[in-house]
Design an enzyme around this catalytic site. Sequence first.
Site, PDB file in Angstrom:
ATOM      1  NE  ARG A   1     -38.217  45.957  50.010  1.00 16.03           N
ATOM      2  CZ  ARG A   1     -37.725  45.368  48.935  1.00 16.03           C
ATOM      3  NH1 ARG A   1     -38.451  45.302  47.808  1.00 16.03           N
ATOM      4  NH2 ARG A   1     -36.526  44.799  48.958  1.00 16.03           N
ATOM      5  CG  ASP A   2     -38.550  41.341  48.491  1.00 16.27           C
ATOM      6  OD1 ASP A   2     -39.451  41.135  47.667  1.00 16.27           O
ATOM      7  OD2 ASP A   2     -37.355  41.160  48.243  1.00 16.27           O
TER       8      ASP A   2
ATOM      9  CG  HIS B   1     -32.175  39.916  48.114  1.00 14.48           C
ATOM     10  ND1 HIS B   1     -32.956  40.586  49.030  1.00 14.48           N
ATOM     11  CD2 HIS B   1     -33.026  39.482  47.152  1.00 14.48           C
ATOM     12  CE1 HIS B   1     -34.219  40.549  48.639  1.00 14.48           C
ATOM     13  NE2 HIS B   1     -34.282  39.872  47.493  1.00 14.48           N
TER      14      HIS B   1
ATOM     15  CG  HIS C   1     -35.852  36.141  44.902  1.00 14.76           C
ATOM     16  ND1 HIS C   1     -37.168  36.535  44.993  1.00 14.76           N
ATOM     17  CD2 HIS C   1     -35.121  37.248  45.192  1.00 14.76           C
ATOM     18  CE1 HIS C   1     -37.231  37.824  45.299  1.00 14.76           C
ATOM     19  NE2 HIS C   1     -35.997  38.274  45.422  1.00 14.76           N
TER      20      HIS C   1
ATOM     21  CB  CYS D   1     -38.789  41.386  41.584  1.00 13.67           C
ATOM     22  SG  CYS D   1     -38.697  42.911  40.618  1.00 13.67           S
TER      23      CYS D   1
ATOM     24  CG  ASN E   1     -37.137  37.492  49.177  1.00 11.71           C
ATOM     25  OD1 ASN E   1     -36.185  38.155  48.805  1.00 11.71           O
ATOM     26  ND2 ASN E   1     -38.383  37.916  49.013  1.00 11.71           N
TER      27      ASN E   1
END
Length: 314
Positions: A19-20, A211, A213, A244, A253
């Site tokens: 997803r990300d 989470h 990055h 993002c 990430n």
Amino acid sequence: MKQPIPCPTKIEINEVAPRDGLQIEARFVPTEEKIRWIDALSNTGLRRIEATSFTSPKAIPNLRDAADVVTGIQRRGGMDITVLVPNVKGTERALACQVDEINLVMSASNSHGLANLRMTPEQSLEQFAAILEVTQGSGVFINASLSTAFGCPFEGDIPEARVLELVEKLIDLGIQGVTLCDTTGMANPAQVKRLCEAVLERWPETPFTLHFHNTRGMGLANALAAWEAGISRFDASLGGLGGCPFAPGASGNVCTEDLVHMFEAMGVDTGVDLDALLEVAATLPDLIGHDVPGQVVKAGKSTRRYAMPAQRTT
């Protein structure tokens, strides 16, 4: 004097690359290739995989095949399929696909919330209430990700008191798990440890996920600081993919295989077969069409040994 929370001997990793990672790639990965990739990831021992997002195809065209992906992947026992949903409509689509977990997202800062979601934090909370009504009785776990918890690219520092206020509102609303997100890699280890200790002390029964990055090269250091504070759940992205699209300067990430390698080398059980994970990571450049930031897949594990070079004769 309060007793420190012991460092966890076992951690859980939520793989977010499908997803990300894919949401900002230039290339649309065909549905069949996504399914094969996620199936391969599910064979590595990962406990949770965030497979996609049920968002508008216009907003995130790379994830326009969300329903086909979720219904096409093999649902292995002991592994949960998580999806991100932005609104009630996305929630209804996700529930129809029988996902295990729904991840909601909001921002701790007004400006990032408006840029990313076109909503202030308070408006996001109102929408979450409507989503929770739709999910009532479904048995699906509801998690909320709090973006910019460690800093906003527009506003700068977000006061810890504000983050704690929003976490409290989420839990009071009925959210079952909370992810604290370093959306653009602004966090530092000391800051991470303080905030993690604060949330674990106030809400010891709530599952908190971190989470990170790796925008400024501190992803693994921040993960280590969170673990030292008592955190046992982490988001990570295979190969270090992601970022993002609505946050200037955001890069990938924290890398899943690098994170697993670090913790396993420390004797912390991740439940992941690192060799199998590295095999999947090695296929990423062909899947997405470019090199990836992950380090261990290139250098090999720290246990790798080399033959001595031939000695030169004089």
